[in-house]
Design an enzyme around this catalytic site. Structure first.
Site, mmCIF file in Angstrom:
data_model
loop_
_atom_site.group_PDB
_atom_site.id
_atom_site.type_symbol
_atom_site.label_atom_id
_atom_site.label_comp_id
_atom_site.label_asym_id
_atom_site.label_seq_id
_atom_site.Cartn_x
_atom_site.Cartn_y
_atom_site.Cartn_z
ATOM 1 N N HIS A 205 0.793 -1.231 0.000
ATOM 2 C CA HIS A 205 0.000 0.000 0.000
ATOM 3 C C HIS A 205 0.824 1.279 0.000
ATOM 4 O O HIS A 205 0.264 2.371 -0.020
ATOM 5 C CB HIS A 205 -0.961 0.030 1.190
ATOM 6 C CG HIS A 205 -0.291 0.301 2.515
ATOM 7 N ND1 HIS A 205 0.403 -0.658 3.195
ATOM 8 C CD2 HIS A 205 -0.208 1.438 3.271
ATOM 9 C CE1 HIS A 205 0.877 -0.139 4.321
ATOM 10 N NE2 HIS A 205 0.531 1.134 4.393
HETATM 11 C C1 UD1 Z 1 -2.311 5.688 5.541
HETATM 12 C C2 UD1 Z 1 -1.015 6.274 6.109
HETATM 13 C C3 UD1 Z 1 0.083 5.207 6.087
HETATM 14 C C4 UD1 Z 1 -0.358 3.927 6.781
HETATM 15 C C5 UD1 Z 1 -1.685 3.474 6.213
HETATM 16 C C6 UD1 Z 1 -2.205 2.306 7.009
HETATM 17 C C7 UD1 Z 1 -0.487 8.664 5.756
HETATM 18 C C8 UD1 Z 1 0.288 9.629 4.946
HETATM 19 N N1 UD1 Z 1 -0.534 7.409 5.297
HETATM 20 O O1 UD1 Z 1 -2.074 5.369 4.189
HETATM 21 O O2 UD1 Z 1 1.231 5.704 6.750
HETATM 22 O O3 UD1 Z 1 0.613 2.949 6.572
HETATM 23 O O4 UD1 Z 1 -2.651 4.533 6.294
HETATM 24 O O5 UD1 Z 1 -3.058 1.493 6.253
HETATM 25 O O6 UD1 Z 1 -1.049 9.023 6.766
HETATM 26 N N2 UD1 Z 1 -9.473 4.562 1.503
HETATM 27 C C9 UD1 Z 1 -10.676 3.884 1.588
HETATM 28 N N3 UD1 Z 1 -11.215 3.691 2.820
HETATM 29 C C10 UD1 Z 1 -10.650 4.154 3.951
HETATM 30 C C11 UD1 Z 1 -9.435 4.839 3.861
HETATM 31 C C12 UD1 Z 1 -8.863 5.040 2.637
HETATM 32 O O7 UD1 Z 1 -11.233 3.446 0.582
HETATM 33 O O8 UD1 Z 1 -11.206 3.925 5.026
HETATM 34 C C13 UD1 Z 1 -8.838 4.751 0.179
HETATM 35 C C14 UD1 Z 1 -9.141 6.089 -0.455
HETATM 36 O O9 UD1 Z 1 -9.215 5.896 -1.824
HETATM 37 C C15 UD1 Z 1 -7.902 6.900 -0.114
HETATM 38 C C16 UD1 Z 1 -6.802 5.863 -0.134
HETATM 39 O O10 UD1 Z 1 -7.407 4.683 0.358
HETATM 40 O O11 UD1 Z 1 -7.685 7.938 -1.022
HETATM 41 C C17 UD1 Z 1 -5.590 6.210 0.714
HETATM 42 O O12 UD1 Z 1 -5.968 6.517 2.057
HETATM 43 P P1 UD1 Z 1 -5.035 7.466 2.975
HETATM 44 O O13 UD1 Z 1 -5.592 7.538 4.332
HETATM 45 O O14 UD1 Z 1 -4.772 8.756 2.277
HETATM 46 O O15 UD1 Z 1 -3.659 6.757 2.986
HETATM 47 P P2 UD1 Z 1 -3.272 5.229 3.178
HETATM 48 O O16 UD1 Z 1 -2.695 4.758 1.892
HETATM 49 O O17 UD1 Z 1 -4.425 4.497 3.772
HETATM 50 N N1 UDP Z 2 -3.798 -5.857 8.922
HETATM 51 C C1 UDP Z 2 -5.061 -6.446 9.077
HETATM 52 N N2 UDP Z 2 -5.718 -6.873 7.947
HETATM 53 C C2 UDP Z 2 -5.194 -6.750 6.700
HETATM 54 C C3 UDP Z 2 -3.900 -6.174 6.563
HETATM 55 C C4 UDP Z 2 -3.232 -5.729 7.699
HETATM 56 O O1 UDP Z 2 -5.558 -6.570 10.193
HETATM 57 O O2 UDP Z 2 -5.840 -7.150 5.734
HETATM 58 C C5 UDP Z 2 -3.090 -5.356 10.132
HETATM 59 C C6 UDP Z 2 -1.749 -5.976 10.381
HETATM 60 O O3 UDP Z 2 -1.884 -7.148 11.182
HETATM 61 C C7 UDP Z 2 -0.980 -4.869 11.084
HETATM 62 C C8 UDP Z 2 -1.580 -3.603 10.531
HETATM 63 O O4 UDP Z 2 -2.811 -3.986 9.915
HETATM 64 O O5 UDP Z 2 -1.213 -4.887 12.485
HETATM 65 C C9 UDP Z 2 -0.657 -2.975 9.527
HETATM 66 O O6 UDP Z 2 -1.306 -1.904 8.929
HETATM 67 P P1 UDP Z 2 -0.863 -1.302 7.537
HETATM 68 O O7 UDP Z 2 -0.021 -2.256 6.795
HETATM 69 O O8 UDP Z 2 -2.100 -0.805 6.889
HETATM 70 O O9 UDP Z 2 -0.036 -0.001 7.975
HETATM 71 P P2 UDP Z 2 1.491 0.264 8.375
HETATM 72 O O10 UDP Z 2 1.850 -0.654 9.494
HETATM 73 O O11 UDP Z 2 2.320 0.066 7.152
HETATM 74 O O12 UDP Z 2 1.482 1.681 8.777
#
Ligand code: UD1
Ligand code: UDP
Length: 361
Positions: A205
């Site tokens: 992601h």
């Molecule tokens: C965010 C964090 C990242 C973290 C990740 C955990 C920042 C800069 N990034 O990235 O550090 O690792 O969360 O998963 O804060 N979307 C949905 N549903 C949701 C949320 C998001 O569909 O509930 C989709 C939307 O299209 C959105 C995209 O995901 O534009 C990205 O979401 P965003 O919160 O901007 O960043 P993440 O990639 O989730």
């Molecule tokens: N995770 C989950 N379901 C999924 C993918 C990840 O519960 O389908 C959990 C995973 O066990 C970990 C956390 O989400 O605890 C990691 O989140 P993510 O990779 O979104 O963010 P990051 O750690 O890179 O910020």
């Protein structure tokens, strides 16, 4: 005065759980302020339900958007929420936009800020998270480093040693609590016809991997070839960011890669534990696979979790096709049995003790 927990995304809910659990078990007052950066039930509500966390007291409704748009919605809403709650301390965890917003508004309000998972650095300034970590550390008054390495980074950057505390990573607490709850719901792989030890578990992601169609297609191609060579399948619970990029670039996965919806926490931990290998660009998944004893291949140029590599649990390959394949081959033969570098599962307890002592002066 209550404590305030500012959180917004999947990993923050999972990793703040052990700290919030301390407040619950000690019957200490607290409020949860949710930025709503994550809002889809499979990235949000499912974790509150499984971890039996109380619903957020305040939801800021920030939602998705560019970094500027997200921060632009979070900052004034947080300013107002903090005024309303008037907390004794504000907890933030990790490196997301929600963390930056929480630390910034709390420090501007003159409140003590406790940063859980302080001192991580990838030294890769392409990552929005790297700025968020550096700034959140700078804005915090109590810095909770998960490891001695993270503490060293902070001391080298000039932080006052009295404000930096090594506690272990709270994710070990969460995993320990889950393990104590036993096997929750049978074998989740059954849903997709995968058996234990017969799949690679993949998550992707990071913007630098999935927002560029060339890089994304190359990574998906390499992992599909890796699965073909091992004659198994990739199971890839797809982050919505990655799904939306694959749709807009019209990228389809190879025949050995099974795309599924993001899964709940109990299921995901079971899938990590029983995977032949984890392939990821996640921060938290690098840590969890290390703690759970499953070898990990990190498809990134850097990691802010070098402890996983040092103990032999993880290899960082970059995103080149051949490098990913070589990494998979190397970790497929990993001997296992490495040391857990992230602590004893009592980080939450330590953090709350230190915060309460600090506030008591
Ligand atoms: C965010 C964090 C990242 C973290 C990740 C955990 C920042 C800069 N990034 O990235 O550090 O690792 O969360 O998963 O804060 N979307 C949905 N549903 C949701 C949320 C998001 O569909 O509930 C989709 C939307 O299209 C959105 C995209 O995901 O534009 C990205 O979401 P965003 O919160 O901007 O960043 P993440 O990639 O989730
Ligand atoms: N995770 C989950 N379901 C999924 C993918 C990840 O519960 O389908 C959990 C995973 O066990 C970990 C956390 O989400 O605890 C990691 O989140 P993510 O990779 O979104 O963010 P990051 O750690 O890179 O910020």
């Amino acid at each position: 005065m209550p404590a305030a927990f500012v959180l917004g995304t999947r990993p923050e809910i999972i990793k703040l759980y052990p700290v919030i659990a301390q407040y619950l078990s000690r019957a200490l007052p607290f409020r949860i302020i949710h930025t709503n950066q994550h809002y889809s039930p499979e990235l949000d509500r499912v974790f509150f339900e499984q971890l039996k966390l109380p619903s957020p007291d305040i939801n800021l409704g920030a939602g998705s958007g560019s970094q500027g748009e997200q921060l632009g919605r979070m900052l004034p809403a947080l300013e107002q929420a903090l005024r309303q709650v008037n907390p004794s301390v504000v907890y933030v965890q990790g490196d997301t936009n929600s963390v930056l917003a929480g630390a910034l508004m709390a420090s501007r309000a003159g409140l003590p800020v406790a940063h859980v998972e302080a001192g991580l650095r990838s030294y890769d300034l392409r990552m929005p998270e790297e700025y968020n970590r550096i700034l959140a550390d700078r804005l915090s008054t109590m810095l909770f480093a998960p490891t001695e390495g993270a503490k060293r980074i902070l001391l080298d950057e000039g932080y006052d040693p009295a404000t930096v505390h090594v506690t272990g990573n709270t994710v070990v607490d969460t995993l320990t609590a889950l393990a104590a709850g036993g096997d929750q719901a049978g074998w989740p792989g059954e849903r997709w016809g995968v058996e234990r030890e017969s799949y690679f578990l993949v998550t992707l992601h990071r913007p630098e991997n999935v927002d560029d169609p060339v890089v994304l297609e190359r990574i998906l191609g390499a992992i599909d070839e890796a699965a073909a060579r091992a004659t198994i399948k990739n199971l890839l619970p797809l982050h919505p960011r990655t799904r939306s990029r694959m749709d807009s670039f019209s990228i389809v996965p190879g025949p050995n890669t099974l795309l599924v919806e993001p899964v709940d926490y109990f299921s995901f931990v079971a899938l990590q534990k029983n995977a032949r290998l984890v392939i990821t660009d996640s921060g938290g998944v690098q840590e969890e696979s290390c703690v759970l004893g499953t070898p990990c291949v990190t498809v990134r140029e850097s990691t802010e979790r070098p402890e996983t590599v040092e103990v032999g649990a993880n290899v960082v390959t970059g995103t080149g096709y051949d490098q990913i394949l070589a990494g998979v081959q190397r970790m497929s033969g990993a001997p296992g049995g490495w040391r857990n570098p992230f602590g004893d599962g009592r980080a939450g307890e330590r953090i709350v003790k230190i915060v309460l002592e600090t506030l008591a002066g």
